[in-house]
Design a protein around this motif. Structure first.
Motif, mmCIF file in Angstrom:
data_model
loop_
_atom_site.group_PDB
_atom_site.id
_atom_site.type_symbol
_atom_site.label_atom_id
_atom_site.label_comp_id
_atom_site.label_asym_id
_atom_site.label_seq_id
_atom_site.Cartn_x
_atom_site.Cartn_y
_atom_site.Cartn_z
ATOM 1 N N SER A 10 -57.962 7.431 -22.371
ATOM 2 C CA SER A 10 -56.818 6.833 -22.447
ATOM 3 C C SER A 10 -55.259 8.098 -22.544
ATOM 4 O O SER A 10 -54.866 7.928 -24.094
ATOM 5 C CB SER A 10 -55.988 6.070 -23.320
ATOM 6 O OG SER A 10 -54.726 5.412 -22.229
ATOM 7 N N ILE A 11 -55.382 9.771 -22.206
ATOM 8 C CA ILE A 11 -54.231 10.500 -22.338
ATOM 9 C C ILE A 11 -54.028 10.621 -21.493
ATOM 10 O O ILE A 11 -54.044 10.056 -19.814
ATOM 11 C CB ILE A 11 -54.890 11.646 -23.410
ATOM 12 C CG1 ILE A 11 -56.503 11.894 -22.209
ATOM 13 C CG2 ILE A 11 -56.097 11.129 -24.748
ATOM 14 C CD1 ILE A 11 -57.015 13.088 -22.578
ATOM 15 N N LYS A 12 -52.830 10.702 -21.580
ATOM 16 C CA LYS A 12 -51.764 12.000 -20.466
ATOM 17 C C LYS A 12 -52.415 12.502 -19.075
ATOM 18 O O LYS A 12 -53.179 12.938 -19.921
ATOM 19 C CB LYS A 12 -50.938 12.692 -20.954
ATOM 20 C CG LYS A 12 -50.075 12.547 -21.952
ATOM 21 C CD LYS A 12 -48.806 13.146 -22.738
ATOM 22 C CE LYS A 12 -47.877 12.228 -23.528
ATOM 23 N NZ LYS A 12 -46.406 13.582 -24.111
ATOM 24 N N ALA A 13 -52.417 11.928 -18.107
ATOM 25 C CA ALA A 13 -52.973 12.381 -16.489
ATOM 26 C C ALA A 13 -53.166 14.299 -16.306
ATOM 27 O O ALA A 13 -54.020 15.095 -16.457
ATOM 28 C CB ALA A 13 -52.361 11.960 -15.996
ATOM 29 N N ASN A 14 -51.963 15.454 -17.520
ATOM 30 C CA ASN A 14 -51.865 16.513 -17.419
ATOM 31 C C ASN A 14 -53.118 16.707 -18.013
ATOM 32 O O ASN A 14 -53.460 18.038 -17.914
ATOM 33 C CB ASN A 14 -50.792 16.915 -17.578
ATOM 34 C CG ASN A 14 -50.555 16.655 -18.865
ATOM 35 O OD1 ASN A 14 -50.223 15.346 -19.068
ATOM 36 N ND2 ASN A 14 -49.671 17.556 -19.616
ATOM 37 N N VAL A 15 -53.682 16.414 -18.742
ATOM 38 C CA VAL A 15 -54.657 16.650 -20.002
ATOM 39 C C VAL A 15 -56.061 16.018 -19.673
ATOM 40 O O VAL A 15 -57.136 16.658 -20.186
ATOM 41 C CB VAL A 15 -54.484 16.875 -21.688
ATOM 42 C CG1 VAL A 15 -53.404 17.959 -21.648
ATOM 43 C CG2 VAL A 15 -53.845 15.681 -21.590
ATOM 44 N N THR A 16 -56.064 14.886 -18.876
ATOM 45 C CA THR A 16 -57.602 14.049 -18.827
ATOM 46 C C THR A 16 -58.153 14.558 -18.550
ATOM 47 O O THR A 16 -59.552 15.224 -18.906
ATOM 48 C CB THR A 16 -56.945 12.896 -17.634
ATOM 49 O OG1 THR A 16 -56.260 12.034 -18.651
ATOM 50 C CG2 THR A 16 -58.171 12.602 -17.611
ATOM 51 N N PRO A 17 -58.117 15.568 -17.311
ATOM 52 C CA PRO A 17 -59.433 16.590 -17.191
ATOM 53 C C PRO A 17 -59.728 17.492 -17.798
ATOM 54 O O PRO A 17 -61.166 17.551 -17.905
ATOM 55 C CB PRO A 17 -58.655 17.292 -15.435
ATOM 56 C CG PRO A 17 -57.456 16.578 -15.016
ATOM 57 C CD PRO A 17 -57.304 16.211 -15.934
ATOM 58 N N VAL A 71 -61.283 5.683 -17.141
ATOM 59 C CA VAL A 71 -60.353 6.598 -17.607
ATOM 60 C C VAL A 71 -59.050 5.845 -16.777
ATOM 61 O O VAL A 71 -59.286 5.522 -16.433
ATOM 62 C CB VAL A 71 -61.004 7.679 -16.166
ATOM 63 C CG1 VAL A 71 -59.015 8.578 -16.767
ATOM 64 C CG2 VAL A 71 -62.010 8.527 -16.593
ATOM 65 N N GLU A 72 -58.403 6.090 -18.211
ATOM 66 C CA GLU A 72 -56.671 5.476 -17.964
ATOM 67 C C GLU A 72 -56.339 6.612 -16.829
ATOM 68 O O GLU A 72 -56.736 6.857 -16.194
ATOM 69 C CB GLU A 72 -56.268 6.024 -19.188
ATOM 70 C CG GLU A 72 -54.475 5.053 -18.376
ATOM 71 C CD GLU A 72 -54.023 3.500 -18.750
ATOM 72 O OE1 GLU A 72 -54.066 3.109 -17.624
ATOM 73 O OE2 GLU A 72 -55.346 3.105 -19.045
ATOM 74 N N LYS A 73 -55.922 4.957 -15.563
ATOM 75 C CA LYS A 73 -55.167 6.304 -14.617
ATOM 76 C C LYS A 73 -54.074 6.934 -14.440
ATOM 77 O O LYS A 73 -53.399 7.275 -15.711
ATOM 78 C CB LYS A 73 -54.514 4.885 -13.816
ATOM 79 C CG LYS A 73 -53.648 3.478 -13.657
ATOM 80 C CD LYS A 73 -52.035 5.183 -14.040
ATOM 81 C CE LYS A 73 -50.934 3.676 -15.138
ATOM 82 N NZ LYS A 73 -49.548 4.413 -15.179
ATOM 83 N N PRO A 74 -53.763 8.224 -13.288
ATOM 84 C CA PRO A 74 -54.303 8.272 -12.150
ATOM 85 C C PRO A 74 -55.747 9.638 -12.415
ATOM 86 O O PRO A 74 -56.635 9.606 -11.703
ATOM 87 C CB PRO A 74 -53.815 9.097 -11.950
ATOM 88 C CG PRO A 74 -52.304 10.012 -12.498
ATOM 89 C CD PRO A 74 -52.375 8.502 -14.342
ATOM 90 N N GLY A 75 -55.309 9.587 -14.021
ATOM 91 C CA GLY A 75 -56.785 10.305 -14.241
ATOM 92 C C GLY A 75 -56.943 11.500 -13.840
ATOM 93 O O GLY A 75 -57.553 12.504 -14.918
ATOM 94 N N ALA A 76 -55.859 12.583 -12.966
ATOM 95 C CA ALA A 76 -55.104 13.550 -12.648
ATOM 96 C C ALA A 76 -53.989 13.730 -12.483
ATOM 97 O O ALA A 76 -53.458 12.997 -12.048
ATOM 98 C CB ALA A 76 -56.512 14.672 -12.507
ATOM 99 N N LEU A 77 -53.376 14.710 -12.488
ATOM 100 C CA LEU A 77 -52.272 14.728 -11.254
ATOM 101 C C LEU A 77 -52.176 15.935 -10.654
ATOM 102 O O LEU A 77 -51.119 16.421 -9.487
ATOM 103 C CB LEU A 77 -50.970 15.938 -12.345
ATOM 104 C CG LEU A 77 -50.231 15.018 -13.110
ATOM 105 C CD1 LEU A 77 -49.254 15.532 -14.226
ATOM 106 C CD2 LEU A 77 -50.026 14.034 -13.226
ATOM 107 N N LYS A 78 -53.496 16.635 -9.559
ATOM 108 C CA LYS A 78 -53.611 16.756 -8.900
ATOM 109 C C LYS A 78 -55.135 16.709 -8.610
ATOM 110 O O LYS A 78 -56.498 16.998 -9.507
ATOM 111 C CB LYS A 78 -54.086 18.864 -9.227
ATOM 112 C CG LYS A 78 -52.648 18.960 -9.704
ATOM 113 C CD LYS A 78 -52.976 20.835 -9.652
ATOM 114 C CE LYS A 78 -51.359 21.142 -9.878
ATOM 115 N NZ LYS A 78 -51.818 22.760 -10.553
ATOM 116 N N SER A 79 -55.465 16.549 -7.231
ATOM 117 C CA SER A 79 -56.712 15.809 -6.826
ATOM 118 C C SER A 79 -57.584 16.718 -6.981
ATOM 119 O O SER A 79 -58.928 16.161 -6.741
ATOM 120 C CB SER A 79 -56.904 15.368 -5.271
ATOM 121 O OG SER A 79 -56.261 16.297 -4.726
ATOM 122 N N VAL A 80 -57.666 17.918 -6.955
ATOM 123 C CA VAL A 80 -58.616 19.501 -7.185
ATOM 124 C C VAL A 80 -58.928 18.681 -8.579
ATOM 125 O O VAL A 80 -60.225 19.329 -8.057
ATOM 126 C CB VAL A 80 -57.484 20.369 -6.569
ATOM 127 C CG1 VAL A 80 -56.892 21.264 -7.941
ATOM 128 C CG2 VAL A 80 -59.056 21.727 -6.429
#
Length: 316
Positions: A72-79, A94-103
């Motif tokens: 559960s951390i910020k989406a930009n560093v989750t990946p 994983v806390e949503k959305p899990g990333a800021l890019k689908s790739v």
């Protein structure tokens, strides 16, 4: 498995909602880490959980003794963290959305053990379950959606508007973008989606508008289900006629409410949907629930794909 042992990563605002529910349902946090050690130490003391590991590598060295991981951390560093965690053969939530890019999630999918789930707690609202049931019992629906986020940024569309798109995917299955328009003066976007059954979903991302989030569903039987706010559902079947009176000499018509369902009440102790969400997490961990409501990595990628397509294809 009586006491499920969790590894928990994160100490941001949403973790203040996760931890009380985790403790309430009998999970045991055996391992904890957050990037800011001082903040993590204070967080651990406040919530009376195990002391934070000093580094992420320390966390990884001890992870073999736990049953599952909550990230559960910020989406930009989750990946970045997910790429390492997904190789451990442990269920990860994983806390949503899990990333800021689908790739980023697509790359992770190629190396994952497929045990990654995403925490969209609104799927567990009783009102959302009513929406799912309403659509399932209908042949075709026309749906109007309002996403009036107060923060006027594309990032907010990803980290908060994603809730609404995940809900629509849960309702209708795969969706395709029909049209997308960018509103003038940075007011947001309007876009039209369609399902495989040709249900139409009209979405207005109207930043800053003074209104509630809303999903309005009308079917071929002229029945209507309104979720406004999303925590409440209102089922209507026909219009009610109100005859003129001396005080009000005009005949009027209002929707006749057949059924109301709401999870909003005074003194709520836990964030809506969290208790139900973690009950399902428990079942997933002990392999009791294979047909789960929890979205997987494919669902999370679809949400991000829709957002990216809406932005890319928008006409001015």
């Amino acid at each position: 498995m009586k006491n499920i042992k969790l590894g928990y990563i994160g100490s941001g605002p949403v973790s203040n909602f996760h931890i009380p529910v985790i403790k309430k349902l009998g999970f045991k946090i055996e391992l904890f880490y957050s990037r800011n050690f001082n903040k993590a130490s204070n967080f651990a003391k406040e919530h009376k959980i195990v002391t934070s590991e000093k580094t992420f590598n320390d966390f990884l060295l001890k992870v073999r003794n736990i049953d599952a991981i909550v990230l559960s951390i910020k989406a930009n560093v989750t990946p970045k963290y997910l790429r390492k965690l997904c190789k451990l053969n442990k269920p990860i939530f994983v806390e949503k959305p899990g990333a800021l890019k689908s790739v980023d999630l697509t790359k992770i999918k190629k190396i994952t053990n497929s045990k990654i789930f995403f925490l969209y707690n609104r799927r567990f609202y009783s009102s959302i379950k009513e929406g799912k049931k309403f659509i399932s019992s209908s042949n075709q629906c026309f749906t109007s959606v309002k996403i009036p986020d107060s923060t006027k940024t594309l990032r907010q569309f990803y980290i908060n508007g994603c809730h609404m798109l995940d809900t629509l995917l849960y309702f209708f299955g795969d969706l395709k973008l029909v049209k997308s328009y960018k509103l003038k003066k940075n007011l947001g976007y309007y876009f039209l989606l369609s399902s495989k059954k040709n249900d139409l979903i009209s979405c207005l991302l109207n930043w800053g508008s003074p209104q509630n989030y809303e999903i309005n569903i009308i079917n071929e039987k002229n029945e209507r289900l309104e979720l406004k706010p999303l925590e409440s559902s209102f089922f209507y079947k026909k219009m009610k006629k109100i005859e003129p009176t001396k005080k009000n000499p005009i005949r009027s018509y209002i929707p006749e409410l057949i059924k109301k369902n709401s999870i909003i009440f005074a003194g709520m102790k836990y964030k809506p949907g969290f208790i139900e969400q973690y009950k399902e997490i428990k079942k997933v961990i002990i392999n009791e629930n294979k047909n789960h409501i929890l979205p997987d990595i494919n669902d999370a990628i679809k949400v991000l794909n829709i957002i990216e397509t809406v932005i890319k294809k928008a006409k001015k």
